[in-house]
Each structure stands twice: as structure tokens, then as C-alpha cells.
Design a protein around this motif. Structure first.
Motif, PDB file in Angstrom:
ATOM      1  N   VAL A  39      58.618  51.165   8.872  1.00 28.90           N
ATOM      2  CA  VAL A  39      58.855  51.658   7.521  1.00 28.90           C
ATOM      3  C   VAL A  39      57.822  51.076   6.545  1.00 28.90           C
ATOM      4  O   VAL A  39      57.388  49.931   6.681  1.00 28.90           O
ATOM      5  N   GLN A  40      57.370  51.920   5.597  1.00 29.92           N
ATOM      6  CA  GLN A  40      56.340  51.512   4.635  1.00 29.92           C
ATOM      7  C   GLN A  40      57.001  51.158   3.307  1.00 29.92           C
ATOM      8  O   GLN A  40      57.788  51.948   2.800  1.00 29.92           O
ATOM      9  N   PHE A  41      56.646  50.015   2.763  1.00 37.36           N
ATOM     10  CA  PHE A  41      57.223  49.679   1.458  1.00 37.36           C
ATOM     11  C   PHE A  41      56.393  48.587   0.799  1.00 37.36           C
ATOM     12  O   PHE A  41      55.610  47.901   1.449  1.00 37.36           O
ATOM     13  N   ASP A  42      56.635  48.460  -0.500  1.00 35.08           N
ATOM     14  CA  ASP A  42      55.932  47.464  -1.289  1.00 35.08           C
ATOM     15  C   ASP A  42      56.822  46.230  -1.400  1.00 35.08           C
ATOM     16  O   ASP A  42      57.932  46.304  -1.903  1.00 35.08           O
ATOM     17  N   GLU A  43      56.348  45.094  -0.905  1.00 37.09           N
ATOM     18  CA  GLU A  43      57.202  43.906  -0.861  1.00 37.09           C
ATOM     19  C   GLU A  43      57.568  43.370  -2.237  1.00 37.09           C
ATOM     20  O   GLU A  43      58.559  42.672  -2.390  1.00 37.09           O
ATOM     21  N   GLN A  44      56.759  43.697  -3.234  1.00 38.91           N
ATOM     22  CA  GLN A  44      57.008  43.157  -4.571  1.00 38.91           C
ATOM     23  C   GLN A  44      57.909  44.077  -5.405  1.00 38.91           C
ATOM     24  O   GLN A  44      58.032  43.907  -6.604  1.00 38.91           O
ATOM     25  N   ASN A  45      58.491  45.089  -4.763  1.00 39.50           N
ATOM     26  CA  ASN A  45      59.245  46.079  -5.539  1.00 39.50           C
ATOM     27  C   ASN A  45      60.473  45.456  -6.205  1.00 39.50           C
ATOM     28  O   ASN A  45      60.986  44.420  -5.773  1.00 39.50           O
ATOM     29  N   THR A  46      60.924  46.111  -7.269  1.00 38.10           N
ATOM     30  CA  THR A  46      62.102  45.610  -7.989  1.00 38.10           C
ATOM     31  C   THR A  46      63.276  46.573  -7.825  1.00 38.10           C
ATOM     32  O   THR A  46      64.162  46.638  -8.656  1.00 38.10           O
ATOM     33  N   LEU A  47      63.274  47.334  -6.730  1.00 38.77           N
ATOM     34  CA  LEU A  47      64.383  48.245  -6.461  1.00 38.77           C
ATOM     35  C   LEU A  47      65.610  47.453  -6.014  1.00 38.77           C
ATOM     36  O   LEU A  47      65.480  46.332  -5.519  1.00 38.77           O
ATOM     37  N   PRO A  48      66.808  48.032  -6.189  1.00 36.77           N
ATOM     38  CA  PRO A  48      68.015  47.308  -5.773  1.00 36.77           C
ATOM     39  C   PRO A  48      68.009  46.973  -4.279  1.00 36.77           C
ATOM     40  O   PRO A  48      67.375  47.667  -3.486  1.00 36.77           O
ATOM     41  N   ARG A  49      68.673  45.904  -3.949  1.00 37.45           N
ATOM     42  CA  ARG A  49      68.834  45.485  -2.547  1.00 37.45           C
ATOM     43  C   ARG A  49      70.298  45.185  -2.295  1.00 37.45           C
ATOM     44  O   ARG A  49      71.067  45.028  -3.242  1.00 37.45           O
ATOM     45  N   ALA A  50      70.669  45.080  -1.037  1.00 45.85           N
ATOM     46  CA  ALA A  50      72.054  44.715  -0.725  1.00 45.85           C
ATOM     47  C   ALA A  50      72.103  43.875   0.533  1.00 45.85           C
ATOM     48  O   ALA A  50      71.255  44.018   1.419  1.00 45.85           O
ATOM     49  N   VAL A  51      73.073  42.966   0.576  1.00 45.66           N
ATOM     50  CA  VAL A  51      73.301  42.133   1.751  1.00 45.66           C
ATOM     51  C   VAL A  51      74.674  42.468   2.306  1.00 45.66           C
ATOM     52  O   VAL A  51      75.642  42.601   1.547  1.00 45.66           O
ATOM     53  N   ILE A  52      74.750  42.641   3.614  1.00 43.65           N
ATOM     54  CA  ILE A  52      76.044  42.807   4.280  1.00 43.65           C
ATOM     55  C   ILE A  52      76.136  41.716   5.334  1.00 43.65           C
ATOM     56  O   ILE A  52      75.199  41.511   6.099  1.00 43.65           O
ATOM     57  N   ALA A  53      77.235  40.979   5.328  1.00 45.59           N
ATOM     58  CA  ALA A  53      77.327  39.794   6.166  1.00 45.59           C
ATOM     59  C   ALA A  53      78.634  39.769   6.938  1.00 45.59           C
ATOM     60  O   ALA A  53      79.688  39.497   6.381  1.00 45.59           O
ATOM     61  N   ALA A  54      78.553  40.075   8.229  1.00 50.77           N
ATOM     62  CA  ALA A  54      79.733  39.977   9.091  1.00 50.77           C
ATOM     63  C   ALA A  54      79.750  38.606   9.731  1.00 50.77           C
ATOM     64  O   ALA A  54      78.756  38.164  10.304  1.00 50.77           O
ATOM     65  N   GLY A  55      80.880  37.928   9.613  1.00 45.61           N
ATOM     66  CA  GLY A  55      81.059  36.606  10.203  1.00 45.61           C
ATOM     67  C   GLY A  55      82.545  36.454  10.472  1.00 45.61           C
ATOM     68  O   GLY A  55      83.137  37.322  11.109  1.00 45.61           O
ATOM     69  N   THR A  56      83.159  35.405   9.923  1.00 43.59           N
ATOM     70  CA  THR A  56      84.615  35.308  10.073  1.00 43.59           C
ATOM     71  C   THR A  56      85.291  36.406   9.249  1.00 43.59           C
ATOM     72  O   THR A  56      86.374  36.856   9.566  1.00 43.59           O
ATOM     73  N   GLY A  57      84.632  36.832   8.172  1.00 39.97           N
ATOM     74  CA  GLY A  57      85.094  37.983   7.392  1.00 39.97           C
ATOM     75  C   GLY A  57      83.902  38.906   7.170  1.00 39.97           C
ATOM     76  O   GLY A  57      82.878  38.764   7.848  1.00 39.97           O
ATOM     77  N   LEU A  58      84.039  39.829   6.208  1.00 41.10           N
ATOM     78  CA  LEU A  58      82.913  40.708   5.892  1.00 41.10           C
ATOM     79  C   LEU A  58      82.578  40.585   4.409  1.00 41.10           C
ATOM     80  O   LEU A  58      83.410  40.877   3.554  1.00 41.10           O
ATOM     81  N   GLY A  59      81.379  40.120   4.122  1.00 37.60           N
ATOM     82  CA  GLY A  59      80.944  39.986   2.735  1.00 37.60           C
ATOM     83  C   GLY A  59      79.862  40.997   2.400  1.00 37.60           C
ATOM     84  O   GLY A  59      79.087  41.401   3.264  1.00 37.60           O
ATOM     85  N   GLU A  60      79.840  41.428   1.152  1.00 44.14           N
ATOM     86  CA  GLU A  60      78.805  42.357   0.696  1.00 44.14           C
ATOM     87  C   GLU A  60      78.383  41.956  -0.712  1.00 44.14           C
ATOM     88  O   GLU A  60      79.197  41.476  -1.492  1.00 44.14           O
TER      89      GLU A  60
END
Lengths: 339, 349
Positions: free
Chosen positions: B127-148
């Protein structure tokens, strides 16, 4: 002066307002898009017609909410049904208008700017709760499409709009009936099944067909207008259709509220809702079923904390038909430091 | 210097960061038992830490903590302990330096801006993208529970801003027949109170739920030795980790049933991550945090995840432009707290 506009797929509305804190509407006009070859043509015509009003004070700020994207200044509005495909750039509009401050926004964030400006008569209150701290979530079901928007509070407490394409995320059922319906959808359409397939006129019709199918009835086609009309005439099947629809709608919005921590309020609107809330029976059914599903969300613990948390969120429907124009004006006022 | 903290339900970490250090890591750090300090208080933990590393509190310019609980008006009650943290009290105990508390998912979100290339692995390198972009991002974290968590650029303040979420508790959206059956199976479980949220499938206990469903409803053949191991695991009570056994067996390709469970898990993970990309319009990137992703990274590489991620009908083009990363740094939350504390320090200068 301020030039504000609601540039839709079928029609466009332009209006001139005085540039002051309580901006007064000087003139407003509606255009049928298919009668013109471009947005520029409409804008030029509108300005020419209103030359005299602009003699003393020219236009200083322009803001339009458009039914399409603005990607780095390149805008597009397309609509298959009337063969519309308008492309224009912010730069061109700036030149045409000889105005420096031209802002073109997608219509969803524009609606976000209108939300804080609404008065009581613009809203139908679903649960008469006053707002807690937190973000706001806005959802707009036009019937054809489903838009979502998050208004989040920054550190200084201002609400900032953040767009979403959540209407295209996968549809999530919330109970036994909805999972059965979801399986039916998978037999009727090629997956993925998005929320837009359910929260739309098409969704309402599919629910009706599914209920017929479950009861072993012959499948008959019915328009969404007839479903609402017959529900108001007390037809059982149409009432059930609306109940199921409202319940899935409420569940989806309940999830949106949880996901965005929208404790300051959930605002829903659009043509679809205006028609449902326009008649007493459908309004009553909708609000009841919507709120039941909205509040019924899973908690971490035995006390069902989340059920409680969603229950304190104000839910309101906006029924002002000029949301985009109002939002565009509001955005222009912010740009002109009239806030 | 700044102080960063990651205050969890079981363990807590404090770290000291120096703006002159070239590494994205604490110059000193220490682990504490949360239970022990729930009684003594957070100010005691901080004082003990400063004594242990031999730093006077006047050397500190700012502090930030990620806490496993909801933060309201500068106070945070830990979800599972009788312990309240208070920004104001912390600041007072540290010569009135600026102190900020975040929910721990928010600090994980901020942590992505501290990570270097070797702490991340991209799942779709084409995938092509600009690393310095200011577009929204999201984290999804599955572990003992699910965090977003979502991350948005604030134009006025010229920085990213984390937005906490309870999205892990929103309804699970099955995308095929097997997942629909899984949904029905879970809907009947009494302890779930007639709700099937994403956390019920996208977490350690969730992977075990999927496995049990396959054994009970899909005629998956459960091997005797495995059954024994899983039952023995029950004896560990709260520390039981059936998911570790299942993923270990699946990755070693020892057991069909475990492999199918992990495959289903990863497919659901991909679909949910794709939904988040749409929800947050996160064209800037999706990051997989949490304990599970680094452990099953071989499986995440095999295409199952990305296939489910991209499968969004006419929005396939939209989501397939988004870089998807696995966070390989377990202390990303501590780094996120440091990231914010650095900002507090700058604002003062």
C-alpha cells in the motif's frame, strides 16, 4: 455578505445573508440541478439576479455543503438517476466569485455545524434528557443512504466534526430475530451486508418481505410509502415491519453512541425520519422501539452499567429541512469570526 | 525530565524519560503490583519510584499516566480495584507540575507516534501512503478484553488527539454463515445476558468461545490430550489462558480444530478492523495493539486478516488504501503517556 449553499444531488439552494452575528437572510433561491450544466452556472445566475442587493456590500465569505466529496479542493457531485456529474474546484469558484474565503464541505460535516444552532421547534426529543459531558454523534438516513458523523470535544471544549463512513460497515444483529433477518439478507444480496442495506427504504421493504416469508405468505411488492401509510391505518404487518426497523435502527445508534462515547447527545435525521415522525402512529412505534434497543446495550458487569450509560444519553431527531444551509451559514460565521 | 505511567488492573509501570535521550525508551523504569499500591496510593508509588532511581522530584517537568478505567474530570477509578487516581493530587505531590490522566487505550493510541519501524510490522506492504499524513487513525487491541481508540488531528493545536471508545462492547456483526451460527450459539449463553458484543469473540476468552462453539456445534474433533490440557487450565482460575493453548496448537499446525478457531478469530478481527477504518474514516492507518496480535503474527501474515479487512463491497477500494500495522512493542501505552508528557513539557517551555 455571506453566500451559503446547500448543493444536493437533485436541487441546490443558495442564500445571501448579512455578515453580522445574527445574520439576516437577504435572499434565498432554489434551483433544479438538471436544468443547469454546472454549479458555476447556477452561482453566476444567482449573483447576477441579486446584483442590486450586493451593490453596497459584496460577498466576503462563501460556504457550501455539497452531496459529494471535496478531495484537496477537487469536488464532485454525481447522481445516476438524473445523469448528473458535476466536477468543480474550489480554486475556480474562488475566481468566479472573486472571493478569497471559499469553503466547500461535504454535507455531513456541514450538518454537524448546524446541530448546536437548532431550536426546540427543530427537534423531536425522544427521551427528554439534558446533556451530560462527552461527544455527540449524528446520523442521517436519507432513505437512499446512511451518513454518520462524530462531533468530538477537543481540549478547549469545542466540538469538532469528524466524518465517518460507518453506514458501510457490516450490519450487526442484536437479537435472535435480527440474526435470522441477517441470514435472510445474505440470501437476498451478495455480501457484505452493510448498515445501509437495513437503515434505508430498501431495508424497510426487505423487512416487510422477510416477515411475509416467515409467515408463509406470498411475496408481494410494496412501496415504502405504502408501508408507512398502512402502518398508520393500523395494518399489523406494516406496523411490525416498522417495529423491527426501529429496533435495528436503535441498536445501531446505541452501538454508535458506545463507540464514540456520545454522552452529550445522539442526533438523528433525514428525509426518512421526517416521514416516519410526521404521523402519530408511526412516530409512536418508532420512538418506543428505537429507544428500547438503544438503551439495551451490554455492560461489563452484573449491574449492566452500559445499559445505564446509554440510558442517560439525550436522543433527538432534527426535522429542520434546511440543515445543510444552516450549517453552511454557521461555518461561514465562524470563518468571519462572528461567533 | 518527564514521568510516564501505565497503571493496569494487575501490574503498573512507571518510566522516566529524558528529552535528550535519542531512544524512544525510558531511561529508567520499574514494575509494581497494582493491588499493593491501591492501598498505599499512586503518590506513594511515584515517591518510591523516584527514590529507587535516585531522582529528585524537582527534576520533573510533567507527568502523564494511562489508567485502566474511565477518566472523568481529572479523576479515574480503576475498573477492578478500589483505587482512585486524581490529577490534582498527583500534581500537588510533584511541586505542581502539569499532570494528565488518560484512559489506557488513549495512551496506547498516542503511543503509535513514538514507535520506530522495528516496533511495527505492516501487513499490507504494497500500500502507498505518506507517513507524515494527518489523516485519522485507529487502534484495535484484542487481549484479555477488546479495546478501540480513534486518533484525530487537531488543526488548531497541530497534534493528534485520542478519543476513547467503548466500541468493544458494540454488537458483533457476523459476515458469513459460520459466524452467524457462532452468534446464535453465544446468544444462548446465559452469562452473556442476551448480548453478543465483539469482545465476546475478539479477546483471549473470545478465542476459547470460538473453539468451544466449533467443538459443540460444528463437529470439530476435540483431541483427548487437548481436552485434558484445557480442563487443567481451568484450575488456574482468573489466570487461566485457554486461548494461549489454542493459538499455540494452531500455529504449530497440530490440531485442525484449533486451526479453524484461530482462522475464524483472525477473519472476525480483520472484518472489525475494516469496520473501524470506515467508522473513523481512518485513512491514516489501522494499528493492531493488545497482547494477541504479536503472538499470532504468522497467522496474521497469511492473508486471512487482510481479506476480511478489505471485503467491504463498494468500499473495498477505500479500505484497501489503508496501511495496517501490528504493534510489536508491548510497552506502547507507557510510550504514549511519555508522548503526551513531552507535549506538556513543551507547552511550559
Amino acid at each position: 455578505m455571506i453566500l451559503a449553499g446547500d448543493i444536493g444531488k437533485v436541487k441546490s439552494q443558495l442564500a445571501i445573508f448579512s455578515q453580522e452575528r445574527d445574520a439576516k437572510e437577504i435572499v434565498k433561491e432554489e434551483f433544479r440541478n438538471q436544468d443547469y450544466s454546472s454549479l458555476e452556472e447556477i452561482v453566476a445566475l444567482f449573483l447576477e439576479e441579486n446584483q442590486s442587493a450586493l451593490k453596497e456590500e459584496p460577498i466576503y465569505i462563501v460556504c457550501f455543503g455539497i452531496a459529494g466529496p471535496n478531495i484537496n479542493g477537487k469536488c464532485q457531485i454525481s447522481y445516476e438517476e438524473n445523469n448528473l456529474n458535476w466536477e468543480f474546484t474550489v480554486k475556480n469558484l474562488r475566481n468566479l466569485l472573486t472571493v478569497n474565503y471559499v469553503e466547500i464541505l461535504n454535507d455531513m460535516p456541514t450538518i454537524g455545524y448546524a446541530i448546536p444552532q437548532l431550536s426546540k421547534s427543530d427537534l423531536v426529543d425522544f427521551n427528554n434528557i439534558s446533556a451530560e459531558k462527552g461527544n455527540r454523534a449524528v446520523s442521517l438516513a436519507t432513505g437512499e443512504g446512511l451518513g454518520e458523523l462524530l462531533l468530538y470535544r477537543d481540549r478547549s471544549g469545542n466540538f469538532l466534526p469528524s466524518p465517518s463512513e460507518g453506514g458501510h460497515a457490516n450490519f450487526a444483529p442484536h437479537n435472535d430475530w435480527a440474526i435470522e433477518f441477517s441470514s435472510y439478507l445474505h440470501t437476498q444480496f451478495s455480501p457484505p451486508i452493510s448498515w445501509e442495506k437495513v437503515i434505508s427504504w430498501e431495508g424497510l421493504q426487505t423487512i416487510y418481505e422477510f416477515l411475509q416469508h416467515k409467515k408463509g405468505m406470498q411475496k408481494t411488492s410494496i412501496s415504502y410509502e405504502d408501508i408507512l401509510h398502512q402502518a398508520n391505518q393500523n395494518d399489523e404487518l406494516c406496523k411490525q415491519t416498522l417495529e423491527r426497523f426501529a429496533s435495528m435502527y436503535g441498536s445501531g445508534l446505541g452501538d454508535l453512541a458506545l463507540r464514540t462515547l456520545a454522552f452529550n447527545g445522539v442526533y438523528i435525521g433525514g428525509r426518512m425520519l421526517q416521514e416516519i415522525l410526521g404521523q402519530e402512529t408511526t412516530k409512536h412505534i418508532f420512538i418506543k422501539e428505537f429507544m428500547n434497543a438503544f438503551k439495551d446495550k451490554e455492560g461489563f458487569d452484573k449491574n449492566r452499567n452500559f445499559a445505564k450509560r446509554n440510558a442517560v444519553i439525550p436522543v433527538k431527531a432534527f426535522i429542520n429541512p434546511e440543515m445543510v444551509l444552516l450549517g453552511a451559514l454557521q461555518r461561514a460565521k465562524i470563518m468571519a469570526n462572528l461567533q | 525530565m518527564i514521568l510516564a505511567g501505565d497503571i493496569g488492573g494487575t501490574k503498573s509501570y512507571l518510566g522516566l524519560f529524558d528529552q535528550n535521550s535519542t531512544e524512544n525508551a525510558p531511561i529508567r523504569e520499574h514494575e509494581y503490583s497494582s493491588k499493593e499500591y491501591a492501598k498505599k496510593g499512586i503518590t506513594t508509588m511515584v515517591a518510591d519510584f523516584l527514590a529507587q532511581v535516585g531522582i529528585k522530584k524537582k527534576k520533573l517537568d510533567a507527568a502523564c499516566f494511562g489508567v485502566a478505567g474511565n477518566v472523568l474530570n481529572g479523576k479515574c477509578q480503576l475498573s477492578n480495584l478500589d483505587w482512585e487516581l486524581d490529577e490534582h493530587e498527583l500534581s500537588q505531590s510533584l511541586n505542581n507540575i502539569p499532570v494528565k490522566l488518560f484512559n489506557d487505550m488513549e495512551t496506547i493510541g498516542l503511543g503509535i507516534f513514538m514507535l520506530s519501524d522495528n516496533q511495527l510490522e505492516i501487513l499490507n506492504p504494497d500500500v502507498q501512503f505518506d507517513e507524515q499524513n494527518t489523516l485519522p487513525r485507529a487502534v484495535i487491541a484484542a487481549g484479555t478484553g477488546l479495546g478501540e481508540v480513534g486518533l484525530f488531528w487537531n488543526q488548531k493545536e497541530q497534534q493528534f488527539f485520542p478519543l476513547a471508545s467503548e466500541g468493544g462492547h458494540s454488537d458483533f456483526a457476523p459476515i458469513n454463515k459460520l459466524q452467524a451460527k457462532l452468534f446464535r450459539y453465544l446468544l444462548k449463553q446465559e452469562n452473556l445476558l442476551e448480548h453478543v458484543s465483539y469482545e465476546r469473540v475478539l479477546s483471549g476468552p473470545g478465542l476459547f468461545n470460538i473453539y468451544q462453539f466449533l467443538v459443540e456445534k460444528e463437529k470439530c474433533d476435540e483431541k483427548t490430550h487437548l481436552k485434558k490440557r484445557l480442563i487443567e487450565e481451568n484450575a488456574k482460575g482468573e489466570n487461566a489462558n485457554h486461548a494461549a493453548i489454542i493459538s499455540e496448537e494452531a500455529l504449530a499446525k497440530n490440531d485442525d480444530c484449533c486451526e479453524k478457531a484461530l482462522d475464524t478469530f483472525v477473519s472476525i478481527y480483520g472484518a472489525r478492523a475494516g469496520n473501524l477504518a470506515l467508522n473513523y474514516k481512518a485513512l491514516g492507518g489501522i494499528y493492531l495493539g493488545g497482547g494477541i496480535a504479536p503472538k499470532i503474527i504468522e497467522k496474521l501474515r497469511d492473508g486471512t486478516f487482510m481479506k476480511a479487512f478489505n471485503k467491504k463491497g463498494r468500499f473495498e477500494k477505500f479500505v484497501s488504501k489503508i496501511p495496517v500495522y501490528v504493534i510489536r512493542e508491548p510497552k506502547v501505552g507507557l510510550l504514549g503517556a511519555a508522548y503526551y508528557a513531552y507535549q506538556l513539557q513543551e507547552q511550559q517551555a
